[in-house]
Write a protein that holds these residues in place. Structure first.
Motif: not given
Lengths: 195, 153
Positions: A28-37, A59-65
């Motif tokens: 799940n995290l790998q897919y999110i990482y691959q598909r996020t700007n 661990f994956l830090p993500l900014s959603l806006g």
């Protein structure tokens, strides 16, 4: 525990992906990482064994806006699914704001799913949380496999309280962002309620 | 946790002074969940978000080891590298991390950290009192539409 910084105008929240070993949490995290700007994500860290099994966490830090001028940042973590890493799972649940339970749809993994869900419930209580109160969603992963259990059966076993749930094929990205968005939405709604 | 502008400025000032007085490369302050609170010094080359998450994981694991050994806590950790060394000091719910090189020494870092910890404690004590009696915040104005807008494709 969310961190609201009025100085930097940021809201930081922690989401944990839980589930039995090899259910697809890291996928799940790998897919999110691959598909996020690139500008919306930080580095993905995987503390894994030599055989690529999660040892401590991903661990994956993500900014959603932005929301009302506050930058919303989510720290996504996975736990190690293997039963004997329970001490690590407890540590990772500390300060959690929302949980995504990733179930393995294969019939042979039914017991492992139930055991992991019970373990989640117990470990949350130890940290002072309740699965019935914390923002929580369920993902039924590996829906494309021929030995996948019927959805109704999984729902009955793993989602008796009817929280948002999603069918997924994490390797292909099916249901991955839907799961993330659902839990992130619940976390923000909870934050708003507590404000 | 909630951080307000005045307290943030004070904490930032303490960390900057610690970095200067300890001759350190950089100082990071984070909570035990790995949320970065303050950074000062040469942090451009450091992935601060990753650093905070890994430090929190490290500290959590070390605290669990302490528990196994019936120790209340290991209050500090030191990692010696070839050119960069890391000193981590635990204080209440916070972790203060000092990165330093040959321009400084462990003794000096420890000495300066102690003073900084005391000052940070006092600031957080005030912050806790403030949070316990909060004013209406911008977050209470967030609507369901605001949240929906964040997730529009």
């Amino acid at each position: 525990m969310s961190f609201i910084n009025y100085s930097s105008r940021e809201i930081n929240c922690k989401i944990v992906y839980y589930g039995p070993g090899l259910c697809g949490k890291t996928t799940n995290l790998q897919y999110i990482y691959q598909r996020t700007n690139p500008e919306a994500k930080g580095k993905m860290i995987s503390l894994a064994t030599e055989t690529e099994r999660t040892l401590f966490f991903d661990f994956l830090p993500l900014s959603l806006g932005e929301i009302r001028g506050f930058r919303t940042r989510f720290h996504l973590y996975t736990v190690p699914g293997q039963v004997f890493y329970d001490a690590s799972r407890k540590l990772i649940l500390k300060g959690v704001d929302g949980v995504g339970f990733v179930a393995d749809s294969q019939i042979e993994r039914t017991e492992a799913n139930i055991e992991s869900l019970d373990n989640l419930r117990t470990n949350l209580v130890e940290q002072g949380y309740s699965l019935d109160k914390i923002p929580y969603v369920v993902q039924y992963n590996k829906r494309d496999l021929p030995n996948a259990a019927p959805l109704d059966e999984l729902r009955q076993l793993l989602n008796p309280t009817n929280v948002p749930d999603f069918e997924a094929v994490a390797t292909k990205g099916v249901g991955v962002f839907e799961t993330l968005k659902a839990v992130a939405r619940l976390v923000l709604t909870e934050l708003k309620r507590g404000a | 946790m909630v951080m307000y502008e005045p307290e943030f400025r004070e904490i930032q000032a303490v960390c900057e002074r610690l970095q200067r007085e300890a001759n350190a490369k950089a100082v990071l302050l984070m909570d035990r969940n790995g949320q970065a609170i303050s950074e000062s010094g040469e942090t451009q080359q450091v992935d601060v978000v990753s650093m905070c998450s890994l430090t929190a994981g490290n500290v959590a694991a070390t605290s669990a080891i302490a528990e196994l050994l019936a120790e209340p806590e290991f209050t500090s950790q030191y990692h010696e590298g070839a050119s960069v060394h890391v000193y981590m000091a635990l204080h209440e719910r916070l972790i203060l991390v000092v990165l330093f090189d040959k321009r400084s020494s462990l003794g000096l870092v420890k000495l300066r950290v102690k003073r900084a910890n005391d000052e940070i404690s006092r600031i957080f004590e005030r912050l806790r009192a403030k949070v316990a009696d909060p004013e209406p915040t911008a977050l209470s104005d967030i609507t369901d539409d605001d949240i929906d807008a964040l997730f529009k494709d």
